[in-house]
Design a protein around this motif. Structure first.
Motif, mmCIF file in Angstrom:
data_model
loop_
_atom_site.group_PDB
_atom_site.id
_atom_site.type_symbol
_atom_site.label_atom_id
_atom_site.label_comp_id
_atom_site.label_asym_id
_atom_site.label_seq_id
_atom_site.Cartn_x
_atom_site.Cartn_y
_atom_site.Cartn_z
ATOM 1 N N GLN A 1 -6.210 -6.230 7.782
ATOM 2 C CA GLN A 1 -7.442 -5.918 7.073
ATOM 3 C C GLN A 1 -7.890 -7.151 6.290
ATOM 4 O O GLN A 1 -7.141 -8.122 6.155
ATOM 5 C CB GLN A 1 -7.227 -4.752 6.097
ATOM 6 N N GLU A 2 -9.106 -7.101 5.779
ATOM 7 C CA GLU A 2 -9.603 -8.150 4.892
ATOM 8 C C GLU A 2 -9.823 -7.532 3.514
ATOM 9 O O GLU A 2 -10.477 -6.497 3.382
ATOM 10 C CB GLU A 2 -10.908 -8.742 5.419
ATOM 11 N N LEU A 3 -9.263 -8.150 2.493
ATOM 12 C CA LEU A 3 -9.389 -7.649 1.131
ATOM 13 C C LEU A 3 -9.649 -8.819 0.196
ATOM 14 O O LEU A 3 -8.819 -9.725 0.074
ATOM 15 C CB LEU A 3 -8.106 -6.914 0.711
ATOM 16 N N ASP A 4 -10.806 -8.802 -0.455
ATOM 17 C CA ASP A 4 -11.160 -9.879 -1.393
ATOM 18 C C ASP A 4 -11.021 -11.253 -0.742
ATOM 19 O O ASP A 4 -10.418 -12.184 -1.304
ATOM 20 C CB ASP A 4 -10.285 -9.804 -2.650
ATOM 21 N N SER A 5 -11.551 -11.368 0.477
ATOM 22 C CA SER A 5 -11.591 -12.642 1.220
ATOM 23 C C SER A 5 -10.214 -13.156 1.623
ATOM 24 O O SER A 5 -10.037 -14.352 1.874
ATOM 25 C CB SER A 5 -12.322 -13.721 0.398
ATOM 26 N N ARG A 6 -9.235 -12.286 1.696
ATOM 27 C CA ARG A 6 -7.922 -12.698 2.184
ATOM 28 C C ARG A 6 -7.404 -11.648 3.156
ATOM 29 O O ARG A 6 -7.807 -10.482 3.118
ATOM 30 C CB ARG A 6 -6.927 -12.883 1.035
ATOM 31 N N ALA A 7 -6.511 -12.079 4.023
ATOM 32 C CA ALA A 7 -5.928 -11.168 5.005
ATOM 33 C C ALA A 7 -4.794 -10.378 4.373
ATOM 34 O O ALA A 7 -3.944 -10.936 3.672
ATOM 35 C CB ALA A 7 -5.409 -11.960 6.200
ATOM 36 N N VAL A 8 -4.794 -9.071 4.622
ATOM 37 C CA VAL A 8 -3.691 -8.206 4.195
ATOM 38 C C VAL A 8 -3.256 -7.386 5.407
ATOM 39 O O VAL A 8 -4.013 -7.204 6.358
ATOM 40 C CB VAL A 8 -4.100 -7.271 3.033
ATOM 41 N N PHE A 9 -2.027 -6.888 5.352
ATOM 42 C CA PHE A 9 -1.448 -6.208 6.506
ATOM 43 C C PHE A 9 -0.899 -4.843 6.107
ATOM 44 O O PHE A 9 -0.242 -4.707 5.078
ATOM 45 C CB PHE A 9 -0.338 -7.067 7.113
ATOM 46 N N LYS A 10 -1.160 -3.870 6.972
ATOM 47 C CA LYS A 10 -0.734 -2.496 6.716
ATOM 48 C C LYS A 10 0.264 -2.052 7.777
ATOM 49 O O LYS A 10 -0.016 -2.137 8.978
ATOM 50 C CB LYS A 10 -1.939 -1.553 6.731
ATOM 51 N N VAL A 11 1.425 -1.581 7.346
ATOM 52 C CA VAL A 11 2.406 -0.976 8.247
ATOM 53 C C VAL A 11 2.116 0.522 8.274
ATOM 54 O O VAL A 11 2.027 1.160 7.227
ATOM 55 C CB VAL A 11 3.844 -1.237 7.762
ATOM 56 N N HIS A 12 1.970 1.083 9.487
ATOM 57 C CA HIS A 12 1.464 2.457 9.576
ATOM 58 C C HIS A 12 2.089 3.218 10.743
ATOM 59 O O HIS A 12 2.425 2.641 11.777
ATOM 60 C CB HIS A 12 -0.058 2.415 9.771
ATOM 61 N N THR A 13 2.246 4.516 10.558
ATOM 62 C CA THR A 13 2.594 5.422 11.647
ATOM 63 C C THR A 13 1.768 6.689 11.509
ATOM 64 O O THR A 13 1.430 7.107 10.393
ATOM 65 C CB THR A 13 4.092 5.786 11.646
ATOM 66 N N TYR A 14 1.431 7.287 12.645
ATOM 67 C CA TYR A 14 0.740 8.570 12.633
ATOM 68 C C TYR A 14 1.725 9.737 12.635
ATOM 69 O O TYR A 14 1.319 10.895 12.552
ATOM 70 C CB TYR A 14 -0.171 8.695 13.857
ATOM 71 N N SER A 15 3.004 9.438 12.754
ATOM 72 C CA SER A 15 3.997 10.503 12.836
ATOM 73 C C SER A 15 4.015 11.338 11.558
ATOM 74 O O SER A 15 3.913 10.812 10.445
ATOM 75 C CB SER A 15 5.386 9.910 13.068
ATOM 76 N N ARG A 16 4.161 12.643 11.742
ATOM 77 C CA ARG A 16 4.254 13.567 10.615
ATOM 78 C C ARG A 16 5.685 14.046 10.395
ATOM 79 O O ARG A 16 5.929 14.972 9.612
ATOM 80 C CB ARG A 16 3.333 14.762 10.849
ATOM 81 N N ILE A 17 6.620 13.425 11.087
ATOM 82 C CA ILE A 17 8.023 13.795 10.920
ATOM 83 C C ILE A 17 8.452 13.520 9.480
ATOM 84 O O ILE A 17 8.124 12.479 8.905
ATOM 85 C CB ILE A 17 8.912 13.002 11.893
ATOM 86 N N GLU A 18 9.178 14.456 8.911
ATOM 87 C CA GLU A 18 9.666 14.280 7.544
ATOM 88 C C GLU A 18 10.520 13.017 7.457
ATOM 89 O O GLU A 18 11.402 12.791 8.280
ATOM 90 C CB GLU A 18 10.495 15.494 7.122
ATOM 91 N N GLY A 19 10.247 12.203 6.475
ATOM 92 C CA GLY A 19 10.980 10.959 6.296
ATOM 93 C C GLY A 19 10.257 9.741 6.838
ATOM 94 O O GLY A 19 10.672 8.608 6.579
ATOM 95 N N SER A 20 9.158 9.954 7.580
ATOM 96 C CA SER A 20 8.415 8.822 8.141
ATOM 97 C C SER A 20 7.876 7.879 7.064
ATOM 98 O O SER A 20 7.988 6.657 7.202
ATOM 99 C CB SER A 20 7.269 9.323 9.025
ATOM 100 N N PRO A 21 7.281 8.396 5.976
ATOM 101 C CA PRO A 21 6.802 7.483 4.925
ATOM 102 C C PRO A 21 7.915 6.615 4.340
ATOM 103 O O PRO A 21 7.689 5.444 4.015
ATOM 104 C CB PRO A 21 6.222 8.438 3.871
#
Length: 212
Positions: A30-50
């Motif tokens: 993503q771009e945030l305040d003119s700098r690159a930032v990175f998001k680690v993500h999963t769509y899984s809803r399995i308990e413990g995924s976050p």
């Protein structure tokens, strides 16, 4: 009514995480305040995924020398993308479990092909020099090859004209932890890049309705 949230451009994917119930994990830019930032993500809803996602984030901070925003987005202190290097940090982080001791990698390795110790000196301002404990043309060739591997993995450049051992980040800032991580893979850079491309081609990040 379902809302769609833009989480950025996907730049890397681990189709199956063997360390947590085979969930799919992806890295977004993503771009945030003119700098690159990175998001680690999963769509899984399995308990413990976050929790697993947070583990990967923490490991990336250590292995890549990255920092984190209050929203859990990762970035390099210099503000540059270093996208290829970040992808490698993400892939290496996903190989580790939460109970694996994690420390920044040292700036030296034993090169299995030449049996030489290859080390990297940080010269400041994002510049590094690759060297070995051997002499002769064979040692020079391995130093040159590993420096080229670091350039490929980290999107670096040669620091001097006609130099094969002096390299630098164009941002002008040092990234010692990142170089230590990339150094482990630099001797086999072609194999690493082929595996990375094959893994990306195999994987598709499924929507929430398709994950358990």
């Amino acid at each position: 009514m379902t809302s769609i949230v833009d989480i950025g451009k996907r730049i890397e994917l681990v189709p199956i995480d063997p360390h947590f119930k085979d969930i799919t994990i992806a890295l977004y830019r993503q771009e945030l305040d003119s700098r690159a930032v990175f998001k680690v993500h999963t769509y899984s809803r399995i308990e413990g995924s976050p929790k697993r996602i947070q583990e990967v984030i923490n490991i990336m901070q250590t292995l890549g020398g990255m920092q984190k925003t209050s929203d859990g987005l990762l970035f390099f202190p210099c503000g540059d993308r270093h996208e290829a290097a970040c992808r490698r940090v993400f892939l290496e982080a996903c190989k580790l479990t939460s109970d694996t001791p994690v420390e920044p990698r040292p700036l030296n390795i034993l090169d299995k092909k030449s049996k030489l110790t290859i080390s990297v000196d940080s010269l400041g301002s994002g510049t590094y020099r690759v060297k070995s404990n051997g002499e002769g043309r064979s040692a020079e060739r391995r130093v040159s090859a590993i420096a080229a591997g670091l350039i490929k993995l980290g999107e670096m450049e040669y620091a001097e004209d006609n130099s094969t051992d002096s390299i630098r980040f164009t941002c002008g800032q040092s990234h010692d932890a990142l170089v230590g991580l990339l150094l482990v893979r630099a001797p086999n850079v072609r194999v690493i890049l082929r595996e990375q491309e094959a893994g990306t081609a195999r994987g598709v990040l499924s929507a929430p309705s398709q994950q358990t």
